[in-house]
Design a protein around this motif. Structure first.
Motif, PDB file in Angstrom:
ATOM      1  N   TRP A  19      48.507  31.534  19.920  1.00  0.00           N
ATOM      2  CA  TRP A  19      48.423  32.621  19.214  1.00  0.00           C
ATOM      3  C   TRP A  19      48.341  34.023  20.114  1.00  0.00           C
ATOM      4  O   TRP A  19      48.902  35.077  19.792  1.00  0.00           O
ATOM      5  CB  TRP A  19      47.349  32.613  18.198  1.00  0.00           C
ATOM      6  N   GLN A  20      47.717  33.931  21.145  1.00  0.00           N
ATOM      7  CA  GLN A  20      47.511  34.814  22.042  1.00  0.00           C
ATOM      8  C   GLN A  20      48.754  35.708  22.303  1.00  0.00           C
ATOM      9  O   GLN A  20      48.982  36.776  22.625  1.00  0.00           O
ATOM     10  CB  GLN A  20      46.744  34.442  23.304  1.00  0.00           C
ATOM     11  N   MET A  21      49.723  34.875  22.590  1.00  0.00           N
ATOM     12  CA  MET A  21      51.184  35.304  23.069  1.00  0.00           C
ATOM     13  C   MET A  21      52.020  35.653  21.698  1.00  0.00           C
ATOM     14  O   MET A  21      53.155  36.256  22.061  1.00  0.00           O
ATOM     15  CB  MET A  21      51.911  34.245  23.739  1.00  0.00           C
ATOM     16  N   THR A  22      51.698  35.704  20.593  1.00  0.00           N
ATOM     17  CA  THR A  22      52.567  36.334  19.661  1.00  0.00           C
ATOM     18  C   THR A  22      52.577  37.689  19.459  1.00  0.00           C
ATOM     19  O   THR A  22      51.833  38.250  19.702  1.00  0.00           O
ATOM     20  CB  THR A  22      51.951  35.531  18.209  1.00  0.00           C
ATOM     21  N   PRO A  23      53.553  38.168  18.853  1.00  0.00           N
ATOM     22  CA  PRO A  23      53.742  39.653  18.441  1.00  0.00           C
ATOM     23  C   PRO A  23      53.005  39.902  17.261  1.00  0.00           C
ATOM     24  O   PRO A  23      52.343  41.156  17.443  1.00  0.00           O
ATOM     25  CB  PRO A  23      55.208  39.827  18.094  1.00  0.00           C
ATOM     26  N   LEU A  24      52.611  39.230  16.573  1.00  0.00           N
ATOM     27  CA  LEU A  24      51.357  39.500  15.603  1.00  0.00           C
ATOM     28  C   LEU A  24      50.191  39.710  16.066  1.00  0.00           C
ATOM     29  O   LEU A  24      49.263  40.611  15.714  1.00  0.00           O
ATOM     30  CB  LEU A  24      51.574  38.545  14.563  1.00  0.00           C
ATOM     31  N   LYS A  25      49.735  38.743  17.133  1.00  0.00           N
ATOM     32  CA  LYS A  25      48.492  39.045  17.778  1.00  0.00           C
ATOM     33  C   LYS A  25      48.334  40.339  18.379  1.00  0.00           C
ATOM     34  O   LYS A  25      47.294  41.152  18.344  1.00  0.00           O
ATOM     35  CB  LYS A  25      48.257  37.919  18.858  1.00  0.00           C
ATOM     36  N   ARG A  95      42.083  48.370  29.392  1.00  0.00           N
ATOM     37  CA  ARG A  95      42.877  49.526  29.317  1.00  0.00           C
ATOM     38  C   ARG A  95      44.248  49.053  29.023  1.00  0.00           C
ATOM     39  O   ARG A  95      45.083  49.597  28.328  1.00  0.00           O
ATOM     40  CB  ARG A  95      43.017  50.173  30.683  1.00  0.00           C
ATOM     41  N   THR A  96      44.771  47.908  29.241  1.00  0.00           N
ATOM     42  CA  THR A  96      45.874  47.139  29.162  1.00  0.00           C
ATOM     43  C   THR A  96      45.601  46.110  28.568  1.00  0.00           C
ATOM     44  O   THR A  96      45.700  44.732  28.942  1.00  0.00           O
ATOM     45  CB  THR A  96      46.759  46.991  30.544  1.00  0.00           C
ATOM     46  N   PRO A  97      45.652  45.949  26.969  1.00  0.00           N
ATOM     47  CA  PRO A  97      45.237  44.811  26.379  1.00  0.00           C
ATOM     48  C   PRO A  97      46.442  43.586  26.612  1.00  0.00           C
ATOM     49  O   PRO A  97      46.051  42.513  26.328  1.00  0.00           O
ATOM     50  CB  PRO A  97      45.112  45.174  24.883  1.00  0.00           C
ATOM     51  N   ARG A  98      47.564  43.992  26.941  1.00  0.00           N
ATOM     52  CA  ARG A  98      48.445  42.835  26.964  1.00  0.00           C
ATOM     53  C   ARG A  98      48.224  41.966  28.129  1.00  0.00           C
ATOM     54  O   ARG A  98      48.403  40.848  28.094  1.00  0.00           O
ATOM     55  CB  ARG A  98      49.975  43.566  27.104  1.00  0.00           C
TER      56      ARG A  98
END
Length: 122
Positions: A19-25, A95-98
Motif C-alpha cells: 500500500w505504501q507504494m501506491t499512488p492512492l497512498k 519534508r519529502t514524504p515520498r
C-alpha cells in the motif's frame, strides 16, 4: 510449521508495504498533510469541521493498512504500535514524504519477510 497468527502478521505487513507504494497512498498522505484555515471569523469556524472531516478521511486513507496491522497483532502489541506510530509520524512530518513512504515500504516489507521466516523456522 507456521502458525496462523504469524502468517496473518506477515500478510498484513506485506499488504501495508504494498500500500505504501501506491499512488492512492501518496495522494492520501498529501491530503493529510494539508491543513490551512482562514485566520478568524465565521469562515474559520465553519472551516474547522470541514478540515477535521477531510483530514480524518485522508489520514485513514493514508494509514489504513498500518492501522490494520496494529489491530491484528496479538503479541508484542506495544512494540508494534510504537514502531508503526513512528513510521506514520515520520511520513506526516517529513519534508519529502515520498522518500519517507519508500523507506517505510522497505521496512514493512523486510519486517513481513522476517516474520514469515520466523514463523516457518519456529
Amino acid at each position: 510449521m507456521a502458525t496462523f497468527v504469524e502468517t496473518k502478521k506477515s500478510a498484513v505487513l506485506a499488504l501495508a508495504a504494498a500500500w505504501q507504494m501506491t499512488p492512492l497512498k501518496r495522494h492520501a498522505l498529501e491530503a493529510c498533510r494539508r491543513s490551512t484555515l482562514p485566520a478568524s471569523g465565521r469562515r474559520a469556524a465553519a472551516s474547522v469541521a470541514r478540515l477535521g472531516l477531510r483530514n480524518g478521511v485522508a489520514c485513514v486513507g493514508s494509514c489504513w493498512a498500518m492501522m490494520l496491522a496494529m489491530a491484528l497483532v496479538t503479541s508484542e502489541r506495544l512494540l508494534w504500535t510504537v514502531a508503526l506510530t513512528c513510521i506514520v509520524s515520520i511520513e506526516r512530518l517529513a519534508r519529502t514524504p515520498r522518500h519517507a513512504t519508500s523507506y517505510a515500504a522497505g521496512f514493512l516489507g523486510c519486517t513481513a519477510l522476517g516474520v514469515a521466516i520466523l514463523a516457518v523456522a519456529g
